[in-house]
Design an enzyme around this catalytic site. Structure first.
Site, PDB file in Angstrom:
ATOM      1  N   GLU A 173       9.600  -4.002  10.409  1.00 21.49           N
ATOM      2  CA  GLU A 173       9.982  -2.721   9.795  1.00 21.49           C
ATOM      3  C   GLU A 173      10.569  -1.765  10.820  1.00 21.49           C
ATOM      4  O   GLU A 173      10.021  -1.582  11.913  1.00 21.49           O
ATOM      5  CB  GLU A 173       8.767  -2.075   9.104  1.00 21.49           C
ATOM      6  CG  GLU A 173       9.142  -0.736   8.456  1.00 21.49           C
ATOM      7  CD  GLU A 173       8.158  -0.219   7.426  1.00 21.49           C
ATOM      8  OE1 GLU A 173       7.156  -0.890   7.133  1.00 21.49           O
ATOM      9  OE2 GLU A 173       8.415   0.897   6.917  1.00 21.49           O
ATOM     10  N   LYS A 200      -1.281  -9.235   3.253  1.00 18.05           N
ATOM     11  CA  LYS A 200      -0.496  -8.765   4.399  1.00 18.05           C
ATOM     12  C   LYS A 200      -1.300  -7.709   5.134  1.00 18.05           C
ATOM     13  O   LYS A 200      -1.962  -6.887   4.496  1.00 18.05           O
ATOM     14  CB  LYS A 200       0.839  -8.181   3.922  1.00 18.05           C
ATOM     15  CG  LYS A 200       1.657  -7.553   5.051  1.00 18.05           C
ATOM     16  CD  LYS A 200       3.082  -7.261   4.645  1.00 18.05           C
ATOM     17  CE  LYS A 200       3.290  -5.958   3.915  1.00 18.05           C
ATOM     18  NZ  LYS A 200       2.853  -4.756   4.658  1.00 18.05           N
ATOM     19  N   GLU A 235      -1.176  -5.085   8.895  1.00 18.29           N
ATOM     20  CA  GLU A 235      -0.286  -4.522   9.906  1.00 18.29           C
ATOM     21  C   GLU A 235      -0.855  -4.702  11.308  1.00 18.29           C
ATOM     22  O   GLU A 235      -2.072  -4.595  11.505  1.00 18.29           O
ATOM     23  CB  GLU A 235      -0.085  -3.016   9.632  1.00 18.29           C
ATOM     24  CG  GLU A 235       0.571  -2.743   8.291  1.00 18.29           C
ATOM     25  CD  GLU A 235       0.776  -1.256   8.016  1.00 18.29           C
ATOM     26  OE1 GLU A 235       0.486  -0.415   8.907  1.00 18.29           O
ATOM     27  OE2 GLU A 235       1.244  -0.938   6.909  1.00 18.29           O
ATOM     28  N   ASP A 274       0.844  -1.198   0.000  1.00 14.55           N
ATOM     29  CA  ASP A 274       0.000   0.000   0.000  1.00 14.55           C
ATOM     30  C   ASP A 274       0.880   1.249   0.000  1.00 14.55           C
ATOM     31  O   ASP A 274       0.372   2.377  -0.031  1.00 14.55           O
ATOM     32  CB  ASP A 274      -1.018  -0.011   1.143  1.00 14.55           C
ATOM     33  CG  ASP A 274      -0.391  -0.024   2.512  1.00 14.55           C
ATOM     34  OD1 ASP A 274       0.837  -0.223   2.608  1.00 14.55           O
ATOM     35  OD2 ASP A 274      -1.124   0.168   3.509  1.00 14.55           O
ATOM     36  N   SER A 275       2.213   1.054  -0.029  1.00 20.45           N
ATOM     37  CA  SER A 275       3.136   2.161  -0.324  1.00 20.45           C
ATOM     38  C   SER A 275       2.807   2.726  -1.712  1.00 20.45           C
ATOM     39  O   SER A 275       3.285   3.812  -2.068  1.00 20.45           O
ATOM     40  CB  SER A 275       4.592   1.687  -0.268  1.00 20.45           C
ATOM     41  OG  SER A 275       4.767   0.489  -0.999  1.00 20.45           O
ATOM     42  N   ASP A 282      -1.172  -6.099  -0.032  1.00 21.11           N
ATOM     43  CA  ASP A 282      -1.433  -5.401   1.233  1.00 21.11           C
ATOM     44  C   ASP A 282      -2.919  -5.120   1.411  1.00 21.11           C
ATOM     45  O   ASP A 282      -3.600  -4.683   0.472  1.00 21.11           O
ATOM     46  CB  ASP A 282      -0.704  -4.047   1.231  1.00 21.11           C
ATOM     47  CG  ASP A 282       0.506  -4.044   2.136  1.00 21.11           C
ATOM     48  OD1 ASP A 282       0.596  -4.916   3.034  1.00 21.11           O
ATOM     49  OD2 ASP A 282       1.369  -3.168   1.943  1.00 21.11           O
TER      50      ASP A 282
HETATM   51  O1  KIV Z   1       3.546  -1.108   1.573  1.00 19.80           O
HETATM   52  C1  KIV Z   1       4.725  -1.499   1.583  1.00 19.80           C
HETATM   53  O2  KIV Z   1       5.515  -1.264   0.666  1.00 19.80           O
HETATM   54  C2  KIV Z   1       5.167  -2.248   2.748  1.00 19.80           C
HETATM   55  C3  KIV Z   1       6.651  -2.425   2.912  1.00 19.80           C
HETATM   56  C4  KIV Z   1       7.202  -1.207   3.538  1.00 19.80           C
HETATM   57  C5  KIV Z   1       6.967  -3.654   3.649  1.00 19.80           C
HETATM   58  O3  KIV Z   1       4.390  -2.653   3.549  1.00 19.80           O
END
Ligand code: KIV
Length: 249
Positions: A162, A94, A96, A25-26, A64
């Site tokens: 992280e 994934k 968090e 989600d970056s 994500d």
């Molecule tokens: O969204 C992302 O790119 C991430 C990485 C920082 C692991 O979660």
């Protein structure tokens, strides 16, 4: 592991032999230009994941779950994880958090979806942390260890660590039986993940130290476009080689 957000990036990193792609989600920061990952939606992630899975021929794809897609209640979390698998074609998701999402991870795993956890600095909570801050210093180390243990207990197959001290990620990697994947967490994790744009130097204004230096694509792109602009302006492009002369073939 490296991130990718579209078909072409997935083709390239897959061809380079990356074992696993994260549709992070970056995306909110590096593709959509937001100042955090908070505004990213499930639709944004489904669209990007579907593009990536069309390009990834052999890499394992993790998608994500964005902020707001799993925090409200467990049925909503499972439904959104299912969307990333069915519509996005991801092989896993994934999310968090640690102890706070233990039950959510268990429920998604029980639905038959492999889950990767993410503890330490969790970017979706940036406003709670007050910025990009290394986590797990001093007495906070125990909290991060407990979060990682909760993620493993919930049935996650792996966990991202992280932005934390290297000795803490080492201890967590030793305590856990699932693989740890580090970012800004030192050399002792079982694997590493990086944001593609950071490691390739695509944004000259943002180059986190932990991303290493694997390219300067910003310079390459700006230089190529400058030459194109100059060539068109001076009548050098297109030339013979780039022109079609016959109207019949
Ligand atoms: O969204 C992302 O790119 C991430 C990485 C920082 C692991 O979660």
């Amino acid at each position: 592991m490296v991130t990718a957000y579209d078909y072409n990036q997935a083709l390239l990193v897959d061809a380079a032999g990356i074992p696993s792609i994260l549709v992070g989600d970056s995306l909110g920061n590096v593709v959509l230009g937001y100042d955090s990952t908070v505004p990213v939606t499930v639709d944004d992630m489904v669209r990007a994941t579907a593009a990536v899975t069309r390009g990834a021929k052999r890499a394992f794809v993790v998608a994500d779950m964005p902020f707001g897609s799993y925090q409200s209640d467990i049925p909503t979390a499972v439904r959104n994880a299912v969307r990333l698998m069915k519509e996005g074609g991801a092989q896993s998701v994934k999310l968090e958090g640690g102890k706070d999402v233990e039950k959510t991870i268990s429920a998604i795993v029980s639905a038959g979806i492999p889950v990767m956890g993410h503890v330490g600095f969790t970017p979706q909570s940036i406003h709670s942390f007050g910025g990009y801050r290394v986590q797990g210093r001093g007495e906070n180390a125990q909290r991060v260890i407990e979060d990682a243990l909760a993620v493993e207990r919930a049935g996650a197959f792996s966990v991202v660590l992280e932005l934390m001290p290297a000795d803490l990620s080492k201890e967590i990697s030793e305590q856990l039986s699932i693989p740890t994947i580090g970012i800004g967490a030192g050399p002792h994790c079982d694997g590493q993940v990086q944001v593609l744009h950071d490691m390739l130097g695509l944004d000259p204004t943002f180059r986190p130290r932990h991303a290493g230096h694997y390219g300067d694509l910003a310079g390459v792109i700006v230089d190529a476009v400058k030459r194109y602009v100059a060539d068109v302006g001076e009548g050098e492009f297109p030339g013979e080689a780039e022109s079609h002369y016959s109207r019949t073939s």
